[in-house]
Design a protein around this motif. Structure first.
Motif, PDB file in Angstrom:
ATOM      1  N   UNK A  72     -16.127   0.820 -25.199  1.00 37.79           N
ATOM      2  CA  UNK A  72     -16.213   2.021 -24.357  1.00 37.79           C
ATOM      3  C   UNK A  72     -17.199   3.019 -24.969  1.00 37.79           C
ATOM      4  N   UNK A  73     -17.150   3.162 -26.319  1.00 39.09           N
ATOM      5  CA  UNK A  73     -18.045   4.175 -26.912  1.00 39.09           C
ATOM      6  C   UNK A  73     -19.486   3.668 -26.964  1.00 39.09           C
ATOM      7  N   UNK A  74     -19.686   2.359 -27.135  1.00 38.55           N
ATOM      8  CA  UNK A  74     -21.073   1.856 -27.225  1.00 38.55           C
ATOM      9  C   UNK A  74     -21.696   1.613 -25.859  1.00 38.55           C
ATOM     10  N   UNK A  75     -20.869   1.166 -24.873  1.00 33.18           N
ATOM     11  CA  UNK A  75     -21.409   0.753 -23.563  1.00 33.18           C
ATOM     12  C   UNK A  75     -20.497   1.267 -22.438  1.00 33.18           C
ATOM     13  N   UNK A  76     -20.444   2.599 -22.212  1.00 35.35           N
ATOM     14  CA  UNK A  76     -19.467   3.165 -21.270  1.00 35.35           C
ATOM     15  C   UNK A  76     -19.589   2.672 -19.827  1.00 35.35           C
ATOM     16  N   UNK A  77     -20.747   2.167 -19.410  1.00 38.38           N
ATOM     17  CA  UNK A  77     -20.902   1.758 -17.994  1.00 38.38           C
ATOM     18  C   UNK A  77     -20.585   0.286 -17.754  1.00 38.38           C
ATOM     19  N   UNK A  78     -20.301  -0.458 -18.831  1.00 41.30           N
ATOM     20  CA  UNK A  78     -20.033  -1.891 -18.667  1.00 41.30           C
ATOM     21  C   UNK A  78     -18.565  -2.129 -18.313  1.00 41.30           C
ATOM     22  N   UNK A  79     -18.305  -3.290 -17.712  1.00 41.02           N
ATOM     23  CA  UNK A  79     -16.932  -3.709 -17.440  1.00 41.02           C
ATOM     24  C   UNK A  79     -16.337  -4.377 -18.673  1.00 41.02           C
ATOM     25  N   UNK A  80     -14.997  -4.484 -18.705  1.00 40.79           N
ATOM     26  CA  UNK A  80     -14.324  -5.159 -19.818  1.00 40.79           C
ATOM     27  C   UNK A  80     -13.182  -5.996 -19.238  1.00 40.79           C
TER      28      UNK A  80
END
Ligand code: LIP
Length: 294
Positions: A72-80
């Motif tokens: 979340x902190x490195x890639x906030x726009x990606x899905x998980x």
């Protein structure tokens, strides 16, 4: 209109894919250290999932929470998408597919064969056949190594930084290549079984048919480690039905970048079937595991 997920991957720059691979490595190492160094002497079962034997430990939950927080902190726009329930739809077109502990039963019994698997994929990670990995890493904390790949960049193994191999060359990454074995009868095959007794009964029927036709089987207990072993040639092949995207995502790319193939009943691996091997073994093996043959 559905786009072919591999085409989408090409839309990412080489620099971007390198950065994603680096992040996969760092994430897998961070969670690997956590589950190894913070493992309680007596690991308890925090919950069960599909059956009583499909267990979740506190460390599965802590590892997934750590991975989710760092992503979340490195890639906030990606899905998980995580095995233990994290399910975030992103806006970037990229999804992180994470298995916080692959080989949880081994972890519970303190058998040193468990891993952290982290991959970033394009397409719809929740639909078999609709996604493809672009970068991935599998950390084997007990062997203190991390295996990784990015699309077009080859497959590699490197020691965990700071593990005392800090003399020249010792920490250098090693390139992985699948075995060249092409005779089914000489193939050492890794495989696995589900948690549901009925599924296991069917898998045992398949195995009764497969066993006389291969050199031998190995049941290591982690699909991610099985796939890494195919990539490094320490088994000749892997085949299993019933595994999920998080068991498969990183290992799939590592095998392909090591010169192997990973397929299912059709061209894409998935829950129905996953087969990984060098080119000479893939079709005879897939034929062996096709449901119609049993
Ligand atoms: C495991 C897989 C393995 C399979 C097990 C289990 P988990 O994943 O990696 O290949 O045989 O039944 O699904 O549950 O340890 O993450």
């Amino acid at each position: 209109m559905t786009t072919d997920p591999s085409t989408a991957a090409d839309g990412l720059s080489e620099l971007m894919i390198q950065a994603l691979e680096r992040l996969c490595i760092d994430l897998a190492l961070a969670a690997g250290r956590l589950i190894r160094d913070d493992r309680p002497r007596h690991v308890g079962v925090a919950a069960t999932k599909s059956t009583d034997t499909d267990v979740v430990t506190v460390m599965d939950q802590r590892s997934e929470a750590l991975l989710h927080r760092l992503i979340r902190s490195a890639r906030p726009d990606d899905g998980v998408l995580g095995e233990e329930g994290v399910d975030v739809v992103g806006t970037s077109g990229l999804t992180w597919v994470i298995d916080p502990i692959d080989g949880t039963v081994n972890y519970l019994y303190d058998i040193p064969a468990y891993a952290v698997s982290v991959a970033v994929v394009t397409g719809d990670a929740r639909t078999d056949g609709a996604w493809r990995p672009v970068a991935g890493a599998v950390c084997d904390p007990c062997r203190r190594v991390v295996h990784h790949a990015r699309r077009g960049g080859g497959a590699w193994s490197r020691p965990e930084p700071g593990d005392g191999t800090d003399h020249p060359g010792a920490g250098d990454p090693e390139r992985l290549t699948v075995s060249s074995e092409d005779r089914l009868g000489r193939a050492l095959l890794a495989t696995g079984f589900g948690y549901d007794p009925e599924v296991r009964a069917r898998q045992a029927e398949v195995l009764r048919h497969v066993l006389p036709q291969v050199r031998d089987i190995r049941r290591i207990g982690s699909a991610a480690l099985d796939l890494v072993r195919v990539a490094e040639g320490t088994v000749d092949a892997y085949a299993e039905s019933g595994i999920n995207a998080w068991d498969l995502a990183a290992g799939w790319l590592i095998v392909e970048e090591a010169g192997g193939l990973v397929v299912g009943q059709g061209s894409h691996p998935g829950k129905a079937l996953t087969v990984a091997a060098g080119r000479g073994l893939i079709e005879p093996l897939r034929a062996l595991f096709q449901p119609a043959r049993h």
